[in-house]
Design an enzyme around this catalytic site. Sequence first.
Site, short mmCIF file in Angstrom:
data_model
loop_
_atom_site.label_atom_id
_atom_site.label_comp_id
_atom_site.label_asym_id
_atom_site.label_seq_id
_atom_site.Cartn_x
_atom_site.Cartn_y
_atom_site.Cartn_z
N ARG A 8 27.21 45.64 52.21
CA ARG A 8 27.17 46.69 51.30
C ARG A 8 28.19 47.75 51.76
O ARG A 8 28.57 48.38 50.81
CB ARG A 8 25.66 47.00 51.14
CG ARG A 8 25.88 48.08 50.08
CD ARG A 8 24.33 48.16 49.31
NE ARG A 8 23.23 48.34 50.03
CZ ARG A 8 23.13 49.39 51.07
NH1 ARG A 8 23.90 50.55 50.92
NH2 ARG A 8 22.08 49.61 51.94
N ASP B 234 42.16 54.27 32.88
CA ASP B 234 41.59 52.84 32.87
C ASP B 234 43.13 52.11 32.57
O ASP B 234 43.51 52.10 31.45
CB ASP B 234 40.68 52.79 31.70
CG ASP B 234 40.23 51.13 31.63
OD1 ASP B 234 40.99 50.22 31.89
OD2 ASP B 234 39.04 50.87 30.91
N LYS C 115 40.19 41.04 33.91
CA LYS C 115 41.26 40.84 33.00
C LYS C 115 42.50 40.00 33.70
O LYS C 115 42.33 39.19 34.42
CB LYS C 115 41.51 41.89 32.09
CG LYS C 115 40.27 42.60 31.64
CD LYS C 115 39.60 41.84 30.49
CE LYS C 115 38.16 42.32 30.15
NZ LYS C 115 37.98 43.69 29.69
C1 LIG Z 1 36.92 44.62 29.98
C2 LIG Z 1 37.24 46.03 29.79
C3 LIG Z 1 36.55 46.76 30.67
C4 LIG Z 1 35.18 46.48 31.25
O1 LIG Z 1 35.22 45.55 32.08
P1 LIG Z 1 34.14 44.60 32.62
O2 LIG Z 1 34.82 43.76 33.78
O3 LIG Z 1 33.95 43.56 31.36
O4 LIG Z 1 32.96 45.42 33.04
C5 LIG Z 1 36.96 48.14 30.82
N1 LIG Z 1 37.91 48.72 30.02
C6 LIG Z 1 38.94 47.79 29.61
C7 LIG Z 1 40.02 48.38 29.10
C8 LIG Z 1 38.44 46.55 29.27
O5 LIG Z 1 39.35 45.67 28.66
#
Ligand SMILES: *Cc1c(COP(=O)(O)O)cnc(C)c1O
Length: 413
Positions: free
Chosen positions: A64, A200, A225
Amino acid sequence: MKPESLMMSYGYKPSLSEGAIKCPIFQTSTFVFHNAMEGKRFFEVAYGLREKEQDEELGLIYSRLNNPDLEILENRLCLWDEAEDCAVFESGMSAISTVMMEFLSPGDAILYSKPVYGGTDHFIHHFLKKMNIGHVGFYPGESKETIKNRIKEMGMEGKVKLIHIETPANPTNTVIDIEMCAQLRDELSTEDSRVVFSVDNTYMGPVWQHPLKHGADLVLYSATKYIGGHSDVIAGACLGSKELMARVKGLRTFFGNMAGPWTGWLLMRSLETLKVRMDKQAENAMHVAAFLNQHPKVEKVYYIGNTAQFGSAEEKAIIEKQCSSYGAMIAFDIKGGEAEAFRFLDSLKLIKLAVSLGGTESLAEHPQTMTHADVSPEDKATMSITEKLVRLSIGVEYYGDLIADIANALETV
Ligand SMILES: *Cc1c(COP(=O)(O)O)cnc(C)c1O
């Protein structure tokens, strides 16, 4: 050396793993100390009771806190964004919500760009609200003055402690000036309370845009992604300065939402091909966008390459400054409405009808009824998320086959 040259080996010592060329999966919860003094010294560093000595590495304690598959992955991820430190999480949402929980307290407010990822939007409007944390939204293209006036009008002056943006915005690829948001961060900060600014960067991945270089404090990824890139793993990451990351990692230790060793191993494998995959995806997207641009059944195409050509002077300047590629995400308005959009989606054969993005296989979806179903009707209207909008994530297939699939599906409409 460039990051792509280092992704196979950086941070890994074969001699520590029987000469294995690849980092093994350290599927273990805990690590054996050589002696009690070593255990004591490891804990002193892990819990911040003393600074690390020169050349001293934090020893392995418990998965952890640290695990080789995560640490080596984190070191490699740092290379792309030239970040000082990185924390990998079990999902993108886990990274985002941990950052929000660490830098916001009851009574504070978050300033965020619209539209943000649906899960992020939900977290802001439900969980943070429940914690008595307010929110102020702004749209791409709005000036600092407009945003500051809105903060005042909403009674949030002096309360904003975190700015969180997504650029290009999902699904219509509108861009936001990261440097402008960094200025806003400075203007909203006071001597004893510095506002934190997170981006993000999932939509451009770690290859095409580097928010830290434009003044962001933290960069966040859904590693599900582009970074994972094979639609087979859920993970997230956060990168930034040592100082801020110590706080993020501290909270991660206590939430216990770090990724496991198997996820770390999978992502290390993915990183080896990150650059070639993303280059190919962007090249394919250029061909697909060019095809959509001239198709009579397509009303409008939302693609950064189009904005770079036909956008306003401000938009062009932002793309020039921030993006080293036009990316692999395309959205378009089909002539008609939901019936035509659904007919198109149901007729695709090679391109799969699924949400998510950035993977090797191309995907298509309908934002208004799927990824953005939760967005308010006013916001949908402002952001062109209508029933005729279709979103495509372009993969690594042969672009001629992708175009043929799209052409066939359009034919059935
Ligand atoms: C998919 C996505 C998320 C969330 O990510 P997870 O791995 O599904 O929790 C956050 N921000 C963007 C822009 C995304 O495309």
